[in-house]
Structure formats: C-alpha cells, structure tokens
Enzyme design. Structure first.
Site, PDB file in Angstrom:
ATOM      1  CB  SER A   1      -1.969  -7.515  36.691  1.00 28.20           C
ATOM      2  OG  SER A   1      -1.822  -8.287  35.510  1.00 28.20           O
ATOM      3  N   GLY A   2      -2.283 -10.742  37.374  1.00 30.06           N
ATOM      4  CA  GLY A   2      -3.198 -11.842  37.073  1.00 30.06           C
ATOM      5  C   GLY A   2      -3.410 -11.968  35.574  1.00 30.06           C
ATOM      6  N   GLY A   3      -2.924 -10.961  34.823  1.00 29.79           N
ATOM      7  CA  GLY A   3      -2.995 -11.038  33.366  1.00 29.79           C
ATOM      8  C   GLY A   3      -1.940 -12.022  32.856  1.00 29.79           C
ATOM      9  CB  VAL A   4      -1.538 -13.611  29.516  1.00 29.86           C
ATOM     10  CG1 VAL A   4      -0.695 -14.714  28.927  1.00 29.86           C
ATOM     11  CG2 VAL A   4      -3.007 -13.902  29.375  1.00 29.86           C
TER      12      VAL A   4
ATOM     13  CB  SER B   1       2.282  -9.503  35.018  1.00 29.37           C
ATOM     14  OG  SER B   1       0.990  -9.890  35.436  1.00 29.37           O
TER      15      SER B   1
ATOM     16  CD  GLU C   1      -0.962  -6.230   5.885  1.00 26.84           C
ATOM     17  OE1 GLU C   1      -0.651  -6.736   4.789  1.00 26.84           O
ATOM     18  OE2 GLU C   1      -1.098  -5.012   6.047  1.00 26.84           O
TER      19      GLU C   1
ATOM     20  CB  CYS D   1      -0.973  -0.056   1.179  1.00 31.06           C
ATOM     21  SG  CYS D   1      -2.362   1.052   0.923  1.00 31.06           S
ATOM     22  CE1 TYR D   2       2.879   7.501   2.516  1.00 29.71           C
ATOM     23  CE2 TYR D   2       4.820   6.150   2.945  1.00 29.71           C
ATOM     24  CZ  TYR D   2       4.245   7.395   2.777  1.00 29.71           C
ATOM     25  OH  TYR D   2       5.018   8.513   2.857  1.00 29.71           O
TER      26      TYR D   2
ATOM     27  CG  HIS E   1      -3.494  -3.961   3.603  1.00 28.81           C
ATOM     28  ND1 HIS E   1      -2.440  -3.365   4.248  1.00 28.81           N
ATOM     29  CD2 HIS E   1      -4.247  -2.959   3.109  1.00 28.81           C
ATOM     30  CE1 HIS E   1      -2.554  -2.053   4.150  1.00 28.81           C
ATOM     31  NE2 HIS E   1      -3.649  -1.782   3.457  1.00 28.81           N
TER      32      HIS E   1
END
Ligand code: XMP
Length: 595
Positions: free
Chosen positions: A221-224, A226, A171, A81-82, A169
C-alpha cells in the site's frame, strides 16, 4: 502456549494492554497479550504475568475473570487497576466503590520503602489514576506500599509471593517513574531477553520453513507495514519468488506511487507491479454520499482489481501464498480481546483471509511486532527514513477525508447552544465516538481576532461543548476568518477533481511539517476537504493534527502560530478553497478521521 519466559499481559479490556506490552518490550523482555481466561496451565512457562486494567467492576455480571490458579504458580504477578481489584477479590480482600472517583494525575505517598516495585520512586510521586472501585481491605499477607488522598490502598504487595498490585497506570507517560516501576517488575521476572536487533536473522529460517517451495504474492500500500514486510520477504526468499502489486486508487497522496517505487529500487527491489485503477474507483464512487457505503465501495473495488490483476499475472494459489504486513496489534484487535470495548475487524482478518490463514496460505512475517519495532527493522533493511517514519494512513486513503454531502444540513437546535465566543455551526456532519457508540453530528467553528493562537479557553470549549451538547461532536477554530460568516454549500461526492484539490492541500501540510521538523512528533495529520465555503462553489480545508500513541484515544496537537499562519496562507491560494479550520477535538468525542 506462551513463548517460554515471556511476560504475559492478560487483557481485561482496558485500552492500555498494548501500551503495557510495548513498554515491556522496550525494557528488553518479550511480551504477549492473551485473553484473561487463559488457564494457569497454559501460563506456566511465562516469566511474569501482568493483569491489565479494564472498564468493568469485578462485581459486574460477566466481568472478566482470570484463572485463580495463576496466583499459585510461583510466577510474579502485577495487577493494575482492574487487575488490582481482581487480585484483592480473589485472595480474600474487599473491593468497594471509592468515595470519590479519581481520574487523572494523583499524588501518591510511598510507604515501607515501596517494596520491589516502588523502590527508588522517592517518597511521593505523581501517577495516572482512572478508577471508580478500590481495595477497601487488603487480602491476608499483603502490605500497603502506597496511599493517596482519595484512595487509601493505592498500591500493595506480598513481596514473598511476588504478587504486586497498583491502583494506577504505570504504563502511561503521565505516571512519573512509571517505566521504573515496570522495569522493577521485569527484573523480578527474569524473562528471556528480547530485542528487535537481529530479528531478520531470527525470522529468516521461520519464513523459509513456512513458505517451503512456494512463492509469495503481496499487496503493497505504501504504508510502513506492508513495505517492510515486502522488503523482508524479498530479502529472505529472493526477488524472483516474490510478486508485489500496488493498486493506485487515485486516493493516494501526492507523488506517493513514485516515492514508493523509488524507495524499493533503492534496496534493489524491482518486482513491484503498479496498476492505475483510479478511473474504476472514481466511476464506482459516483454519487456516493454515505461514509460507510463509500468505505465499502472502495474495499470492494480494491478486491475486484486485485483479483483481476492476480489472474492476469497467472498467480496460481497452489504455487503462491499471500503475504501480509499484519503487525501484532492488528491480530489482537480482532480476536484476542473479547472484553475490549472497541473491537473492530482488521481488514487483514476478514473471513476470506482467515480461512486462508487456517489453511496455511498466508505469510505474515511481522505479526509479532509492534509499530516501533517494524520501523526499526525497516531502517535495518535499508528502507529510506521518510518511508519508515510515515504517519499511519487509512486504507481508503484520501477517500475518508473528502466529506461528501448531498444537501445542506443546518441544525437550528445546535445553533441555539450557549457558547461564550463568536461561533458558527457547520452545515455538514461528521463521525464521532461518544460513550461506546458512533455519532454523526455537526461541528462548531470558533472565531477569534488572533486566529492562529490556540488558547486555554479554546481547548476548554473543545472538551466541554461536545460533552454538553447532543447536537455537536467537534470544535474547530477558524484560521481564515476572524468573524463568523454565512456558509455556502455545494453538493459534493468523491471525484478526481476533489481528490486532486485535497492532495495539493495535504502536500502543503506535509511539507510544512517537514520544514518545521514537527512531522515525527505528530501521530497523524489528516487534512479534510469540506463541501462548504464562503462563496458559492468554494470548499474548505480542515487541519487535524493529533497526538496519540495508539489511535484509540487522541488529543489535538498544538502547532506554533507562525506555522499555522504560513500553512493557511498557502492553502488559501489553492483555487476553490476559501476557508481553513483547525480541529481541536479530542478522541473521544471526535474520531481521528472525519468520515
Ligand atoms: P478513527 O477515525 O476511528 O481512526 O479515530 C483510528 C485510526 O484508524 C485509521 N482509520 C482507518 N484505517 N481503514 C483503515 O485502514 C479505514 O477505513 C480507516 N478509518 C480510520 C485512522 O487513520 C486512525 O489511524
């Protein structure tokens, strides 16, 4: 300097740079994203260069420009594209605004066998276009390899110099054979092989070297991200050299703290301190109504708690480094892409942390990985599948999903808009993103005699209403009522009671998604609490299931009617809830979260 033999994506500011980077990695090559102005000298060890798309025209003042010498390095280059426009412009072709702007699925006809990139893609295939400009004249030495009805030069290449240009695109998943096209480019590049397998082995020495004889303190934090970083550091350095702190803000999900603790115990990690600071958070949020102020209060309270606890734990910065679960897109979002339209400072890169990074006081073992790679690593480290595959959850937790409002806000102008179905405007506002700016506008709820069936008409209205109206940024379908009713408003800020109520609704939704085996197909599923209901004193729940790949753009995820019906019935049994809505808005114009 780039990693030797990696494939570099020069980011011209499109939203797809990470998608390209991630696709290339899945094809087994290491990819890096760098700013477009990176010098040819810095790129000479790369195996290949991909020039991403971008929102500007090459003729715009200040439009991003790459070093023209990258086209003389003898390294394969693919412009998208660009990127195609820049190659055309730089090598003496001509770029012009297209007669018609093409957005969406487009059929291309492949010519000359498609060259190295479009080989094996058949004579015709459907690709994803999104452009205004096009190459009106090819640069000398280039041959056209594909054309479409609206764009004569949809793809062209100089096979000898290994320079390739695609107007579309490859992708995005909407492009048929898109991943074959990228695979062909990777094959031409002959890059170093990359795989997340054995990453633990590869990173172990690096972590040991970086940390030296220090120890690491880390917020979990309990997130994936961390969780995986904490587990990895424990494994590499030993549990006695790693301290973890989990701050319970009172804004976490049901059973979250217990589940995280159990997950770590399962992999032999017992060194996580858990501090219940919920009282402090709710006290500071007393009488707060503005979304941004709430975010700031939550962030500030978090820092204050963390500082106090780390002092209580006697963590001396001479002996401790700060561990963070930063992943690759977090590092790029903030600094790497000054041409990207939507830049935000990630909380792992605020000034105070950046200063520590500069002094070598921060260790981020996942900073080169994408989310899917982090998940794979998490599974290899033995973390439970449910933890590793959790949906992304915002730092301020349920705090951004409890809509706070002091006074009812009815919009007479919006009420007059012409909407073909029975509808009602909600007397509260939420955040959206339109153009490049943030909006704070009303949502409209549609009503239907068959409320669990999302029709094409609903989806069409979800797109057209926010595009046409200056007053509305979201379109909901009412699941609990078949006819419009009068909303009753109750002033509300963030309290423990409201957090408990939302936590219950969120748990109902989580369990329903697990049971229906839909959880892993959905990117994120915010459940939102609104301070309005049918009866006085009652509140509403909004369901916001979305499909996305990177949270930059998103579509409503359409759920089966029976699943919606069951969830709605359960939620309506909660004390204080008497209305349920489904958010059908795309991002843009809505955001994923409501606040
Ligand atoms: P929006 O709502 O802007 O969200 O479409 C995009 C992604 O960011 C997450 N999000 C946040 N994450 N702190 C965070 O750590 C925040 O304040 C915050 N707000 C939104 C959101 O969940 C989505 O994944």
């Amino acid at each position: 300097m780039v990693h030797p033999k990696s494939i570099v994506i020069l980011d011209f500011g499109g939203q797809y740079a990470h998608l390209i980077g991630n696709r290339v990695r899945r094809l087994g090559a290491y990819s890096e994203i760098l700013p477009p102005e990176t010098s040819a000298n810095d790129l000479k060890n790369a195996a290949g260069i991909i020039l991403s798309g971008g929102p500007q025209s090459v003729y715009d003042k200040g439009s991003p420009q790459a070093d023209p010498k990258i086209l003389e390095l003898g390294i394969p280059v693919l412009g998208l594209c660009y990127g195609l426009h820049w190659i055309t412009h730089t090598l003496g072709g001509e770029v012009k605004p297209g007669a018609t702007k093409e957005y969406g699925r487009t059929l291309i006809h492949i010519e000359h066998g498609g060259g190295a990139i479009l080989q094996d893609c058949g004579k015709e295939c459907t690709v994803w276009m999104s452009h205004g400009d096009e190459a009106a004249k090819l640069p000398p030495g280039f041959t056209r390899i594909a054309t479409s009805d609206a764009c004569a030069n949809a793809a062209f290449s100089d096979e000898q110099k290994k320079i390739y240009a695609l107007q579309f695109h490859p992708e995005v998943t909407h492009s048929e054979h898109g991943s074959d096209m990228l695979k062909h480019f990777v094959e031409v590049c002959k890059p170093a092989v990359w795989s997340i397998d054995n990453f633990e082995q590869k990173i172990t020495e690096e972590i040991k070297k970086e940390v030296g004889d220090k120890s690491v303190f880390m917020l979990v934090s309990g997130g994936v991200d961390s969780s995986v970083a904490f587990t990895l550091l424990n494994k590499v350095l030993g549990t006695e050299r790693v301290q973890g702190l989990l701050v319970d803000t009172g804004l976490m999900r049901k059973d979250e703290v217990r589940l995280i603790n159990e997950a770590f115990k399962k992999v032999g990690i017992q060194n996580l301190h858990i501090v219940d600071a919920s009282q402090e958070f709710f006290a500071n949020l007393n009488n707060m109504y503005d979304p941004e102020e709430k975010r700031k209060v939550i962030g500030d309270t978090f820092l204050a708690v963390q500082k106090r606890i780390s002092e209580e734990m006697g963590l001396d910065s001479k002996k401790y480094m700060l561990g963070q679960g930063t992943i690759y897109p977090d590092t790029i979002e903030t600094g790497g892409t000054k041409h990207a339209d939507k830049i935000k400072t990630h909380h792992n890169r605020v000034d105070a942390i950046q200063k520590m990074i500069d002094k070598g006081l921060v260790i981020e073992p996942l900073k080169e990985l994408y989310k899917d790679e982090v998940r794979k690593l998490g599974e290899e480290l033995g973390l439970p599948h449910e933890l590793v595959w959790r949906h992304p959850f915002p730092g301020p937790g349920l705090g951004v999903r409890i809509l706070c409002a002091k006074k009812e806000d009815r919009n007479q102008k919006a009420e007059g808009s012409e909407i073909a179905l029975p509808h009602a405007i909600l007397p509260v506002q939420s955040v959206g993103v339109q153009g490049d700016g943030r909006t704070y506008r009303h949502a409209v709820a549609l009503f239907s005699s068959d409320p669990f069936v999302v029709t094409d008409k609903h989806l069409e209205l979800a797109t057209t209403i926010p595009n046409k109206s200056r007053e509305l940024n979201r379109v909901l379908l009412c699941l609990s009522h078949t006819k419009p009713f009068d909303f009753s408003f109750t002033s509300g800020y963030l309290t423990r009671e409201r957090a408990n109520l939302l936590r219950q609704a969120d748990a109902i939704v989580h369990d329903a998604m697990m049971q229906a085996k839909l959880y892993e197909l959905i990117w994120q599923f915010p459940v939102v609490l609104l301070p309005i209901g049918e009866e006085s004193g009652k509140q509403s729940i909004v369901l916001r299931p979305i499909a996305s790949t990177d949270a930059m753009t998103a579509n409503a995820f359409i759920l089966p009617p029976d699943v919606l019906k069951k969830m709605t019935e359960k939620i309506l049994k909660l004390k204080d809830i008497d209305a349920v809505f489904l958010d059908l808005t795309n991002k843009p114009p809505g955001t994923i979260e409501w606040e």
